[in-house]
Write a protein that holds these residues in place. Structure first.
Motif, PDB file in Angstrom:
ATOM      1  N   GLY A  90     -10.699  23.484   4.415  1.00  0.00           N
ATOM      2  CA  GLY A  90     -10.243  23.550   2.637  1.00  0.00           C
ATOM      3  C   GLY A  90     -11.979  23.761   2.749  1.00  0.00           C
ATOM      4  N   SER A  91     -12.359  24.433   1.175  1.00  0.00           N
ATOM      5  CA  SER A  91     -13.231  24.725   1.229  1.00  0.00           C
ATOM      6  C   SER A  91     -13.890  24.051  -0.284  1.00  0.00           C
ATOM      7  CB  SER A  91     -13.602  26.313   0.181  1.00  0.00           C
ATOM      8  OG  SER A  91     -12.470  26.574  -0.488  1.00  0.00           O
ATOM      9  N   LYS A  92     -13.214  22.967  -1.009  1.00  0.00           N
ATOM     10  CA  LYS A  92     -13.206  22.507  -1.950  1.00  0.00           C
ATOM     11  C   LYS A  92     -12.284  21.374  -2.100  1.00  0.00           C
ATOM     12  CE  LYS A  92      -9.991  24.104  -5.925  1.00  0.00           C
ATOM     13  NZ  LYS A  92     -10.065  23.702  -6.557  1.00  0.00           N
ATOM     14  N   GLY A  93     -12.666  20.139  -2.670  1.00  0.00           N
ATOM     15  CA  GLY A  93     -10.743  18.967  -2.950  1.00  0.00           C
ATOM     16  C   GLY A  93     -10.265  19.629  -3.898  1.00  0.00           C
ATOM     17  N   SER A  94     -10.131  18.415  -4.397  1.00  0.00           N
ATOM     18  CA  SER A  94      -8.894  18.596  -5.983  1.00  0.00           C
ATOM     19  C   SER A  94     -10.071  18.528  -7.174  1.00  0.00           C
ATOM     20  CB  SER A  94      -8.502  17.022  -6.146  1.00  0.00           C
ATOM     21  OG  SER A  94      -9.467  15.971  -6.434  1.00  0.00           O
ATOM     22  N   ASP A  95      -8.585  18.953  -8.337  1.00  0.00           N
ATOM     23  CA  ASP A  95      -9.572  19.728  -9.103  1.00  0.00           C
ATOM     24  C   ASP A  95      -9.682  17.869  -9.957  1.00  0.00           C
ATOM     25  OD1 ASP A  95      -9.245  22.194  -9.869  1.00  0.00           O
ATOM     26  OD2 ASP A  95      -7.109  22.306 -10.481  1.00  0.00           O
ATOM     27  N   PRO A  96     -11.105  17.633 -10.906  1.00  0.00           N
ATOM     28  CA  PRO A  96     -11.172  16.281 -11.396  1.00  0.00           C
ATOM     29  C   PRO A  96      -9.970  15.991 -12.021  1.00  0.00           C
ATOM     30  CG  PRO A  96     -12.837  17.649 -11.262  1.00  0.00           C
ATOM     31  CD  PRO A  96     -11.737  18.618 -11.184  1.00  0.00           C
ATOM     32  N   SER A  97      -9.925  14.578 -12.403  1.00  0.00           N
ATOM     33  CA  SER A  97      -8.830  13.648 -13.561  1.00  0.00           C
ATOM     34  C   SER A  97      -9.028  13.327 -14.540  1.00  0.00           C
ATOM     35  CB  SER A  97      -8.252  12.310 -12.397  1.00  0.00           C
ATOM     36  OG  SER A  97      -9.425  11.835 -12.833  1.00  0.00           O
ATOM     37  N   ASP A  98      -7.892  13.850 -15.060  1.00  0.00           N
ATOM     38  CA  ASP A  98      -8.427  13.520 -16.695  1.00  0.00           C
ATOM     39  C   ASP A  98      -9.480  12.259 -17.207  1.00  0.00           C
ATOM     40  OD1 ASP A  98      -6.512  15.176 -17.598  1.00  0.00           O
ATOM     41  OD2 ASP A  98      -5.055  14.004 -17.669  1.00  0.00           O
ATOM     42  N   MET A  99     -11.020  12.870 -17.746  1.00  0.00           N
ATOM     43  CA  MET A  99     -11.598  11.651 -18.079  1.00  0.00           C
ATOM     44  C   MET A  99     -11.506  10.652 -18.677  1.00  0.00           C
ATOM     45  SD  MET A  99     -15.475  12.499 -18.908  1.00  0.00           S
ATOM     46  CE  MET A  99     -15.582  14.691 -17.978  1.00  0.00           C
ATOM     47  N   ALA A 100     -12.008   9.187 -18.409  1.00  0.00           N
ATOM     48  CA  ALA A 100     -11.639   8.374 -19.501  1.00  0.00           C
ATOM     49  C   ALA A 100     -13.299   7.927 -19.825  1.00  0.00           C
ATOM     50  CB  ALA A 100     -11.752   7.225 -18.903  1.00  0.00           C
ATOM     51  N   CYS A 101     -13.261   7.745 -21.628  1.00  0.00           N
ATOM     52  CA  CYS A 101     -14.507   7.551 -21.886  1.00  0.00           C
ATOM     53  C   CYS A 101     -14.627   6.650 -22.855  1.00  0.00           C
ATOM     54  CB  CYS A 101     -14.628   8.575 -22.647  1.00  0.00           C
ATOM     55  SG  CYS A 101     -15.400  10.676 -22.148  1.00  0.00           S
ATOM     56  N   GLY A 102     -14.208   5.500 -22.323  1.00  0.00           N
ATOM     57  CA  GLY A 102     -14.003   4.053 -23.560  1.00  0.00           C
ATOM     58  C   GLY A 102     -13.140   3.600 -23.176  1.00  0.00           C
ATOM     59  N   THR A 103     -12.507   4.530 -22.195  1.00  0.00           N
ATOM     60  CA  THR A 103     -10.986   3.562 -22.802  1.00  0.00           C
ATOM     61  C   THR A 103     -10.341   3.392 -20.746  1.00  0.00           C
ATOM     62  OG1 THR A 103      -8.978   3.687 -23.166  1.00  0.00           O
ATOM     63  CG2 THR A 103     -10.002   6.103 -22.026  1.00  0.00           C
ATOM     64  N   THR A 104      -8.847   3.030 -20.043  1.00  0.00           N
ATOM     65  CA  THR A 104      -8.621   3.143 -18.803  1.00  0.00           C
ATOM     66  C   THR A 104      -7.679   4.226 -19.019  1.00  0.00           C
ATOM     67  OG1 THR A 104      -8.918   0.860 -18.802  1.00  0.00           O
ATOM     68  CG2 THR A 104      -7.330   1.954 -16.954  1.00  0.00           C
ATOM     69  N   ARG A 105      -7.406   4.629 -18.194  1.00  0.00           N
ATOM     70  CA  ARG A 105      -6.366   5.738 -18.586  1.00  0.00           C
ATOM     71  C   ARG A 105      -5.751   5.854 -16.880  1.00  0.00           C
ATOM     72  NH1 ARG A 105      -8.423  11.797 -21.338  1.00  0.00           N
ATOM     73  NH2 ARG A 105      -6.089  12.179 -22.258  1.00  0.00           N
ATOM     74  N   THR A 106      -4.940   6.357 -16.731  1.00  0.00           N
ATOM     75  CA  THR A 106      -3.846   7.005 -15.340  1.00  0.00           C
ATOM     76  C   THR A 106      -4.258   8.269 -15.084  1.00  0.00           C
ATOM     77  OG1 THR A 106      -1.780   7.493 -16.381  1.00  0.00           O
ATOM     78  CG2 THR A 106      -2.272   5.060 -15.952  1.00  0.00           C
ATOM     79  N   PHE A 107      -3.887   8.959 -13.880  1.00  0.00           N
ATOM     80  CA  PHE A 107      -4.011  10.031 -13.610  1.00  0.00           C
ATOM     81  C   PHE A 107      -2.911  10.216 -12.522  1.00  0.00           C
ATOM     82  CE2 PHE A 107      -7.152   7.476 -11.087  1.00  0.00           C
ATOM     83  CZ  PHE A 107      -7.360   7.470  -9.859  1.00  0.00           C
ATOM     84  N   SER A 108      -3.156  11.560 -12.513  1.00  0.00           N
ATOM     85  CA  SER A 108      -2.206  11.715 -10.668  1.00  0.00           C
ATOM     86  C   SER A 108      -2.737  13.248 -10.512  1.00  0.00           C
ATOM     87  CB  SER A 108      -0.784  11.863 -10.772  1.00  0.00           C
ATOM     88  OG  SER A 108       0.335  12.365  -9.837  1.00  0.00           O
ATOM     89  N   PHE A 109      -2.815  13.875  -9.417  1.00  0.00           N
ATOM     90  CA  PHE A 109      -3.182  14.688  -8.451  1.00  0.00           C
ATOM     91  C   PHE A 109      -3.127  14.460  -7.067  1.00  0.00           C
ATOM     92  CE2 PHE A 109      -7.357  12.276  -8.742  1.00  0.00           C
ATOM     93  CZ  PHE A 109      -8.131  12.927  -7.488  1.00  0.00           C
TER      94      PHE A 109
END
Length: 142
Positions: A90-109
């Motif tokens: 394909g021409s691109k990858g995934s969309d970036p996951s939710d950003m974590a700033c000063g924390t720990t964050r879960t993601f799914s994509f």
């Protein structure tokens, strides 16, 4: 009497044969392989699980940022898929996951891999909040 007994035995035999030929109700139709990933940069990281489907890769996990002092200290995770010859799918990858700033964050994509049999390799990247790759690591389909 003999006709009724014969008919009853025939019905039992047909029912038993049908039950023996039927698949188990709880049998899973398809098993998709999975593997784990971890990319570390200093005291920040992204870690999780890859599930390899026929036309995509599901990426689930957690990423950590230790500071919220600015976008350069935030973290996000994204991925790209490749075929067996390491050519980009394909021409691109995934969309970036939710950003974590000063924390720990879960993601799914989901990372698309629209080729027969799916991706053979996925590259998982840990980026800063400015979408600059800090470190990327390859993971092969099991």
């Amino acid at each position: 009497m003999r006709t009724q007994l014969s008919a009853a035995l025939g019905a039992v035999a047909l029912t038993g044969g049908a039950l023996l030929g039927a698949p188990a109700a709880n049998a899973q139709a398809v098993d998709y392989p999975d593997s784990s990933f971890r990319v570390e940069v200093g005291n920040t990281w992204t870690t999780g699980k890859l599930t390899w489907y026929n036309r995509s890769v599901l990426v689930e996990g957690t990423h950590k940022s230790v500071s919220s002092a600015g976008r350069a200290y935030c973290r996000l995770t994204w991925g790209r898929t490749y075929d067996a010859d390491r050519a980009l799918v394909g021409s691109k990858g995934s969309d970036p996951s939710d950003m974590a700033c000063g924390t720990t964050r879960t993601f799914s994509f989901v990372v698309p891999a629209d080729i027969v049999g799916g991706a053979r390799l996925v590259r998982i990247c840990l980026d800063d909040g400015n979408y600059e790759d800090l470190l990327c690591a390859p993971y092969w389909r099991p």
